[in-house]
Design an enzyme around this catalytic site. Structure first.
Site, mmCIF file in Angstrom:
data_model
loop_
_atom_site.group_PDB
_atom_site.id
_atom_site.type_symbol
_atom_site.label_atom_id
_atom_site.label_comp_id
_atom_site.label_asym_id
_atom_site.label_seq_id
_atom_site.Cartn_x
_atom_site.Cartn_y
_atom_site.Cartn_z
ATOM 1 N N PHE A 137 55.395 -11.804 56.799
ATOM 2 C CA PHE A 137 55.228 -11.713 58.257
ATOM 3 C C PHE A 137 56.550 -12.078 58.915
ATOM 4 O O PHE A 137 57.091 -13.157 58.684
ATOM 5 C CB PHE A 137 54.118 -12.650 58.754
ATOM 6 C CG PHE A 137 53.872 -12.478 60.233
ATOM 7 C CD1 PHE A 137 53.074 -11.434 60.701
ATOM 8 C CD2 PHE A 137 54.465 -13.326 61.159
ATOM 9 C CE1 PHE A 137 52.876 -11.247 62.065
ATOM 10 C CE2 PHE A 137 54.268 -13.144 62.523
ATOM 11 C CZ PHE A 137 53.468 -12.104 62.974
ATOM 12 N N ASP A 223 63.804 -15.976 55.919
ATOM 13 C CA ASP A 223 63.066 -16.217 57.165
ATOM 14 C C ASP A 223 62.431 -17.600 57.092
ATOM 15 O O ASP A 223 61.443 -17.809 56.387
ATOM 16 C CB ASP A 223 61.996 -15.126 57.334
ATOM 17 C CG ASP A 223 61.150 -15.323 58.604
ATOM 18 O OD1 ASP A 223 61.126 -16.439 59.148
ATOM 19 O OD2 ASP A 223 60.499 -14.346 59.026
ATOM 20 N N LYS A 252 60.153 -21.708 65.848
ATOM 21 C CA LYS A 252 59.014 -22.633 65.875
ATOM 22 C C LYS A 252 59.397 -24.094 66.143
ATOM 23 O O LYS A 252 59.563 -24.479 67.280
ATOM 24 C CB LYS A 252 58.212 -22.484 64.583
ATOM 25 C CG LYS A 252 57.406 -21.171 64.570
ATOM 26 C CD LYS A 252 56.358 -21.202 63.503
ATOM 27 C CE LYS A 252 55.549 -19.926 63.416
ATOM 28 N NZ LYS A 252 54.480 -19.849 64.397
HETATM 29 C C1 PLP Z 1 57.769 -16.376 58.911
HETATM 30 C C2 PLP Z 1 57.639 -15.969 60.339
HETATM 31 N N1 PLP Z 1 58.571 -15.153 60.869
HETATM 32 C C3 PLP Z 1 58.508 -14.769 62.164
HETATM 33 C C4 PLP Z 1 57.482 -15.181 62.985
HETATM 34 C C5 PLP Z 1 57.452 -14.730 64.427
HETATM 35 O O1 PLP Z 1 57.754 -15.807 65.242
HETATM 36 P P1 PLP Z 1 57.467 -15.741 66.832
HETATM 37 O O2 PLP Z 1 55.993 -15.742 66.993
HETATM 38 O O3 PLP Z 1 58.117 -16.991 67.371
HETATM 39 O O4 PLP Z 1 58.117 -14.518 67.335
HETATM 40 C C6 PLP Z 1 56.495 -16.024 62.466
HETATM 41 C C7 PLP Z 1 55.376 -16.451 63.303
HETATM 42 O O5 PLP Z 1 54.345 -16.877 62.857
HETATM 43 C C8 PLP Z 1 56.580 -16.438 61.113
HETATM 44 O O6 PLP Z 1 55.660 -17.237 60.569
#
Ligand code: PLP
Length: 387
Positions: A137, A223, A252
């Site tokens: 994700f 990520d 986050k």
């Molecule tokens: C691993 C990862 N990457 C990207 C995102 C996207 O982050 P945002 O909701 O701040 O755009 C998330 C959100 O849960 C995530 O867990």
């Protein structure tokens, strides 16, 4: 017409969220109170955002001091908190440069642009494929959805930008095969797939991925949007793996409750983006940056080992609990495979005063990193009752 919060929400907020039936009113640390005065222990941190829980006094002081000095300034001017934060992040990671945005998706958008330009600089545009993992994700924008290796997120929103290739996590030969055509500029992966079900990547796989990326001159991009900023008991989860990624994205918990994303670039990537190649109006604004400076400065080795210790304590408790099949994750990012379906477990916990999350078919715990052992004890007792 007078409406309560739930009524106004259903009437005027886009229908994108399935909400738990509670209106939170205030919080302190890992303890919240709803509009009706009921108490909850928080093991979700606003999905890994509130690093030190609600209304942490030190964090509130750092943020309000900045608000009272200088709020937003555009990136046309220098600002001290942004520069200080970038310095701290680079010193703690060995990365060389940072680009600031406002969310995880934006941090990843920056990484995707770095990858594409890296490929284009070296090949004149023929190396543009980005490999990501199945079940990953990476965000909700069109490009980060394209990067997300889950079919269900792709429904309805195509056509997507092309040039993404998905491989099975943990399968070295699949990665080798995906790199073989010579058209790959980067590989992007989460060390622990958070939304995908708290699945920890195997160390040998990650080391092999690094070796293959180097051999194919592709960037290794990690990520750390969810795993970053102390969540797993290290500043960044890749630090458990003995790798040196070329790009690290995070968001986050970085600013402890304010919106901020960061794309960190190592030696091979630091000069890929040039003036005018990317930008953000709010990115790295002084208030969010001051919050993040405060967060990063409190994530000392001693604090991080306590995070690991708390995670271990929760894991031990749960592994002995009735109704638990397995526990995955690291530090205070835990996935619990339960005998009962996860959603009703989470709903039951909420009724009994505990906020937990789910990820796929697991119950997911992401408590504030400063949750007390006493709050852990109270929370786990409620969880066990609902398992
Ligand atoms: C691993 C990862 N990457 C990207 C995102 C996207 O982050 P945002 O909701 O701040 O755009 C998330 C959100 O849960 C995530 O867990």
């Amino acid at each position: 017409m007078s409406m309560n919060t739930k009524q106004a929400d259903s009437a005027f907020i886009a229908n994108t969220y399935g909400r738990f039936d509670v209106v939170l009113a205030r919080g302190q640390g890992a303890t919240y109170t709803d509009e009706e005065g009921r108490r909850y222990i928080d093991m979700g941190s606003g999905i890994a955002v509130n690093t030190f829980g609600a209304c942490d006094p030190g964090w509130v002081a750092a943020v309000t001091a900045q608000l009272n000095t200088l709020g937003h300034v555009s990136n046309l001017y220098y600002s001290a908190p942004q520069a200080e934060l970038a310095r701290m992040l680079c010193e703690r990671t060995g990365m060389k440069k940072v680009f600031f945005g406002n969310s995880g998706a934006e941090a990843n958008e920056c990484a995707l642009k770095v990858a594409r330009k890296y490929g284009s600089d070296r090949s004149g545009g023929t190396r543009h494929v980005i490999i990501t993992l199945k079940n990953s994700f990476h965000g909700r924008t069109i490009a980060t959805l394209a990067a997300t290796g889950q079919e269900k997120f792709h429904q309805h929103f195509g056509p997507f930008p092309e040039g993404f290739r998905y491989v099975e996590a943990g399968d070295v030969s699949a990665l080798e095969e995906a790199l073989a055509p010579g058209d790959v500029c980067a590989v992007l992966m989460e060390m622990i797939q958070g939304e995908g079900g708290v699945n920890v990547l195997d160390k040998n796989y990650v080391l092999e991925a690094q070796r293959l990326c180097r051999a194919h001159d592709a960037l290794l991009m990690v990520d750390e949007v969810q795993t970053g900023n102390g969540r797993t008991g290290k500043l960044y989860a890749y630090m458990y793996y003995g790798i040196e990624p070329d790009v690290v994205t995070t968001a986050k918990g970085l600013a402890g409750g304010l919106p901020m994303g960061a794309c960190l670039m190592g030696e091979r990537a630091e000069n890929v983006l040039g003036r005018g190649d990317h930008g953000s109006t709010f990115g790295g604004n002084p208030v969010c940056a001051a919050g993040a400076v405060h967060v990063i400065s409190r994530l000392t080795d001693e604090f991080l080992s306590e995070v690991a210790e708390k995670g271990q304590a929760i894991r031990q408790e749960l592994l002995q609990a009735h109704g638990v099949k397995a526990v995955s994750g690291m530090g205070l990012m835990l996935g619990i495979a339960t005998e009962k379906p996860a959603a009703p477990v989470a709903a039951g916990c909420l009724r009994d005063g505990l906020m937990v999350l789910t990820a796929k078919d697991k119950v997911r715990l992401l408590p504030p990193l400063n949750i007390s052992f006493d709050e852990i004890k109270q929370g786990i007792a409620i969880l066990k009752k609902n398992l």
